[in-house]
Motif scaffolding. Structure first.
Motif, PDB file in Angstrom:
ATOM      1  N   ALA A  17      32.702  43.585  89.723  1.00 27.79           N
ATOM      2  CA  ALA A  17      31.840  44.448  88.706  1.00 27.79           C
ATOM      3  C   ALA A  17      32.852  44.940  87.870  1.00 27.79           C
ATOM      4  O   ALA A  17      33.901  45.537  87.975  1.00 27.79           O
ATOM      5  CB  ALA A  17      31.279  45.687  89.475  1.00 27.79           C
ATOM      6  N   ASP A  18      32.713  44.682  86.657  1.00 29.36           N
ATOM      7  CA  ASP A  18      33.606  44.602  85.323  1.00 29.36           C
ATOM      8  C   ASP A  18      33.933  46.401  85.216  1.00 29.36           C
ATOM      9  O   ASP A  18      32.965  47.011  85.265  1.00 29.36           O
ATOM     10  CB  ASP A  18      33.238  44.257  84.237  1.00 29.36           C
ATOM     11  N   ARG A  19      35.170  46.646  85.014  1.00 25.28           N
ATOM     12  CA  ARG A  19      35.408  47.914  84.766  1.00 25.28           C
ATOM     13  C   ARG A  19      36.099  47.909  83.487  1.00 25.28           C
ATOM     14  O   ARG A  19      36.764  48.885  82.836  1.00 25.28           O
ATOM     15  CB  ARG A  19      36.444  48.244  85.915  1.00 25.28           C
ATOM     16  N   PHE A  20      35.521  47.015  82.490  1.00 22.55           N
ATOM     17  CA  PHE A  20      35.762  46.983  81.166  1.00 22.55           C
ATOM     18  C   PHE A  20      34.516  46.421  80.411  1.00 22.55           C
ATOM     19  O   PHE A  20      33.849  45.886  80.993  1.00 22.55           O
ATOM     20  CB  PHE A  20      36.938  45.874  80.729  1.00 22.55           C
ATOM     21  N   GLU A  21      34.346  47.414  79.393  1.00 15.42           N
ATOM     22  CA  GLU A  21      32.798  47.473  78.873  1.00 15.42           C
ATOM     23  C   GLU A  21      32.706  46.521  77.392  1.00 15.42           C
ATOM     24  O   GLU A  21      33.788  46.363  76.767  1.00 15.42           O
ATOM     25  CB  GLU A  21      32.212  48.807  78.859  1.00 15.42           C
ATOM     26  N   GLY A  22      31.700  46.081  77.292  1.00 15.90           N
ATOM     27  CA  GLY A  22      31.331  45.460  75.718  1.00 15.90           C
ATOM     28  C   GLY A  22      31.277  46.572  74.913  1.00 15.90           C
ATOM     29  O   GLY A  22      31.338  47.709  75.283  1.00 15.90           O
ATOM     30  N   ASN A  24      33.286  47.074  72.609  1.00 15.24           N
ATOM     31  CA  ASN A  24      34.123  47.464  72.124  1.00 15.24           C
ATOM     32  C   ASN A  24      34.418  46.623  70.698  1.00 15.24           C
ATOM     33  O   ASN A  24      33.662  46.007  70.356  1.00 15.24           O
ATOM     34  CB  ASN A  24      35.531  47.110  72.929  1.00 15.24           C
ATOM     35  N   SER A  33      40.282  40.877  75.523  1.00  8.70           N
ATOM     36  CA  SER A  33      39.319  41.299  76.521  1.00  8.70           C
ATOM     37  C   SER A  33      39.227  40.382  77.584  1.00  8.70           C
ATOM     38  O   SER A  33      38.870  40.668  78.948  1.00  8.70           O
ATOM     39  CB  SER A  33      38.245  41.732  75.664  1.00  8.70           C
ATOM     40  N   ARG A  37      39.927  41.606  81.364  1.00 13.03           N
ATOM     41  CA  ARG A  37      38.956  41.377  82.380  1.00 13.03           C
ATOM     42  C   ARG A  37      39.542  40.532  83.407  1.00 13.03           C
ATOM     43  O   ARG A  37      39.248  41.119  84.711  1.00 13.03           O
ATOM     44  CB  ARG A  37      37.518  40.776  81.869  1.00 13.03           C
ATOM     45  N   ASN A  41      39.591  42.704  86.997  1.00  7.24           N
ATOM     46  CA  ASN A  41      38.798  41.939  88.266  1.00  7.24           C
ATOM     47  C   ASN A  41      39.653  41.512  89.203  1.00  7.24           C
ATOM     48  O   ASN A  41      38.972  40.923  90.349  1.00  7.24           O
ATOM     49  CB  ASN A  41      37.945  40.921  87.725  1.00  7.24           C
ATOM     50  N   SER A  67      35.864  52.216  76.275  1.00  7.50           N
ATOM     51  CA  SER A  67      35.555  50.941  77.000  1.00  7.50           C
ATOM     52  C   SER A  67      35.814  50.932  78.283  1.00  7.50           C
ATOM     53  O   SER A  67      35.754  49.762  78.874  1.00  7.50           O
ATOM     54  CB  SER A  67      35.776  49.894  76.043  1.00  7.50           C
ATOM     55  N   TRP A  68      36.424  51.930  78.676  1.00  9.50           N
ATOM     56  CA  TRP A  68      37.204  51.656  80.053  1.00  9.50           C
ATOM     57  C   TRP A  68      36.449  52.527  81.081  1.00  9.50           C
ATOM     58  O   TRP A  68      36.162  53.755  81.008  1.00  9.50           O
ATOM     59  CB  TRP A  68      38.814  52.213  79.918  1.00  9.50           C
ATOM     60  N   ASP A  69      36.259  51.794  82.434  1.00  4.03           N
ATOM     61  CA  ASP A  69      35.883  52.617  83.644  1.00  4.03           C
ATOM     62  C   ASP A  69      36.651  53.024  84.532  1.00  4.03           C
ATOM     63  O   ASP A  69      36.534  53.123  85.505  1.00  4.03           O
ATOM     64  CB  ASP A  69      34.818  51.579  84.112  1.00  4.03           C
TER      65      ASP A  69
ATOM     66  N   ARG B  33      25.298  52.077  87.660  1.00  8.10           N
ATOM     67  CA  ARG B  33      26.349  53.066  87.096  1.00  8.10           C
ATOM     68  C   ARG B  33      25.589  54.107  86.302  1.00  8.10           C
ATOM     69  O   ARG B  33      24.751  53.851  85.670  1.00  8.10           O
ATOM     70  CB  ARG B  33      27.499  52.460  86.446  1.00  8.10           C
ATOM     71  N   SER B  40      31.219  52.954  75.874  1.00  8.53           N
ATOM     72  CA  SER B  40      30.798  51.991  74.900  1.00  8.53           C
ATOM     73  C   SER B  40      29.562  50.981  75.420  1.00  8.53           C
ATOM     74  O   SER B  40      29.020  50.332  74.856  1.00  8.53           O
ATOM     75  CB  SER B  40      31.944  51.101  74.381  1.00  8.53           C
ATOM     76  N   ASP B  72      33.327  39.699  75.815  1.00  9.60           N
ATOM     77  CA  ASP B  72      32.546  41.132  75.535  1.00  9.60           C
ATOM     78  C   ASP B  72      31.566  41.439  76.718  1.00  9.60           C
ATOM     79  O   ASP B  72      30.692  42.138  76.464  1.00  9.60           O
ATOM     80  CB  ASP B  72      31.634  40.949  74.179  1.00  9.60           C
TER      81      ASP B  72
END
Lengths: 318, 130
Positions: A17-22, A24, A33, A37, A41, A67-69, B33, B40, B72
């Motif tokens: 589960a990504d902890r970096f978001e799109g 950005n 990115s 990721r 991950n 963009s950071w979780d 979540r 973002s 992305d």
């Protein structure tokens, strides 16, 4: 929690589960990115992150968005590394005093920086973190130029590259000084683990990152990050350029353990001539004019020499 | 959301990605979540796109190359299967199409206004030269 995440193949990796978001604001096709990721991950543990000023920082924290979780700090150009080192020191102190609220969790401390923030501006700070051997990881997203501010040369810019402060023309062929050997310098700090990685070799990358997380002490990672804007290639070719970088041995993938043991982790089956790597990028376009063609030969010699040196170091184990 | 001006910020301002308390983010998929307005993930860069990827499930082998190399976080993979493309976050760089190993490719780029069903109906057949 502290167990190493099992990643045997890409299918297994893709359940992360990504902890970096799109959404950005990094350029389309930016390798930053992809690297971030792959790093995030590689673990399921909590993360304490920082980014030194650079493309990654300004593009992932544009108010009102982040963009950071994971806990992430926006900090100065030079001190991403020390901010994380400070957090790590506090964590250690609280742990010793038994004041951690969730002592069973094992956070990982990671700082990201571009090559400008790492090779030039934050160099002293990183050197300090490595020398004090904080239990942290520093990841350089090495795109060989100050891409965020408009493509000025950094000390990572290689010979012949046309940057805005070292433009190529009829008098100059661009950057005249060779790239700083950051891996060698970090090896000389005798840190437990240093490695050079590339986003296209995801398995090698994840293996090294996990090794880094498992290592107690400072870890330095140098990741090649092809920049579509400043290296001047089509956004869709990011992975192709990264493939060329590793297969021409311009970016050999290796690791240095305790500053002494070199291990080459990727040996290309067919080594591609450096000329192809140069030809694929607009920043080296002028090298193919008659007056500068001798530089391509020099490039090849330099890369061959470096590869021979790495192999000698690996064999000698010193 | 009320946006503050540059001179109204508190020093050391903090943005929270999630609403409420959060535990085990690494084990929670994006759809489960509770993103706050500051993430973002809630934003869209769809208007950056000039060309868009179209996914043809028939040829996909679920190798996940597109997932790992997507800059992305726009390739949605669940239970080791490629599910689709997150069109809010895709910037249309085309990396996924380049790394797709199938023949014919299961991802191809089309103009932003191309109709997905029409394009899938006239998908190119196997390229024998490769």
């Amino acid at each position: 929690m502290s167990e190493m995440k099992k990643i045997k193949n890409l299918k297994e990796f893709s359940t992360s589960a990504d902890r970096f978001e799109g959404a950005n604001l990094l350029c389309p096709g930016c390798a930053h990115s992809i690297i971030v990721r792959e790093v995030l991950n590689a673990t399921n543990d909590d993360l304490v992150l920082a980014a030194s000023t650079g493309c990654l920082e300004v593009c992932t924290a544009v108010y009102p968005y982040t963009s950071w979780d994971a806990s992430w700090i926006h900090i100065g150009f030079e001190n991403g590394s020390t901010a994380v080192a400070g957090a790590e020191t506090m964590y250690k102190a609280l742990k010793t005093k038994g004041r951690l609220k969730q002592p069973d969790r094992t956070p990982k401390f990671v700082a990201f920086g571009g090559d400008g923030a790492s090779y030039d501006i934050g160099f002293q700070w990183i050197s300090g973190c490595m020398e004090r051997n904080h239990d942290m990881m520093y990841v350089v997203l090495d795109n060989e130029v100050y891409a965020n501010t408009g493509g000025q040369r950094s000390s990572s810019t290689p010979i012949g590259s046309s940057a805005t402060t070292t433009p190529a023309g009829s008098i100059s062929y661009g950057e005249k000084i060779n790239k700083k050997d950051m891996m060698g310098i970090m090896g000389a700090h005798h840190i437990p683990y240093a490695a050079q990685v590339a986003p296209n070799k995801w398995k090698d990358m994840v293996k090294k990152i996990q090794k880094g997380f498992a290592t107690e002490g400072a870890v330095f990672i140098n990741a090649v990050s092809p920049c579509t804007t400043e290296w001047k290639f089509d956004p869709k070719d990011t992975m192709h350029i990264a493939d060329l970088a590793t297969d021409t041995l311009v970016f050999p993938l290796y690791e240095i353990i305790d500053g002494r043991q070199y291990n080459i982790t990727y040996r290309p089956k067919n080594v591609v001539p450096v000329e192809e790597y140069l030809a694929a990028q607009g920043r080296f376009k002028h090298l193919f004019k008659d007056q500068y063609k001798y530089l391509i030969k020099e490039w090849q010699e330099r890369v061959d020499e470096n590869w021979a040196y790495l192999q000698r170091r690996e064999e000698a184990k010193v | 959301m009320e946006n503050k001006g540059w001179d109204e910020f508190e020093i050391g301002a903090m943005l929270r990605t999630f609403d409420g308390s959060v535990d085990n983010i690494a084990g929670t998929k994006q759809e489960d979540r509770s993103y706050s307005e500051n993430s973002s993930y809630r934003a869209s860069v769809a208007d950056w796109r000039l060309i868009k990827p179209v996914f043809n499930k028939d040829y996909c082998i679920d190798c996940q190359f597109c997932w790992v190399y997507c800059p992305d976080v726009s390739i949605v993979s669940r239970d080791k299967k490629m599910v689709g493309i997150d069109m809010d976050h895709c910037k249309g760089c085309g990396v996924c199409v380049e790394v797709c190993p199938t023949n014919p490719k299961s991802l191809l780029m089309f103009g932003e206004h191309a109709d997905e069903e029409t394009e899938i109906a006239q998908w190119p057949s196997k390229d024998e030269e490769k």
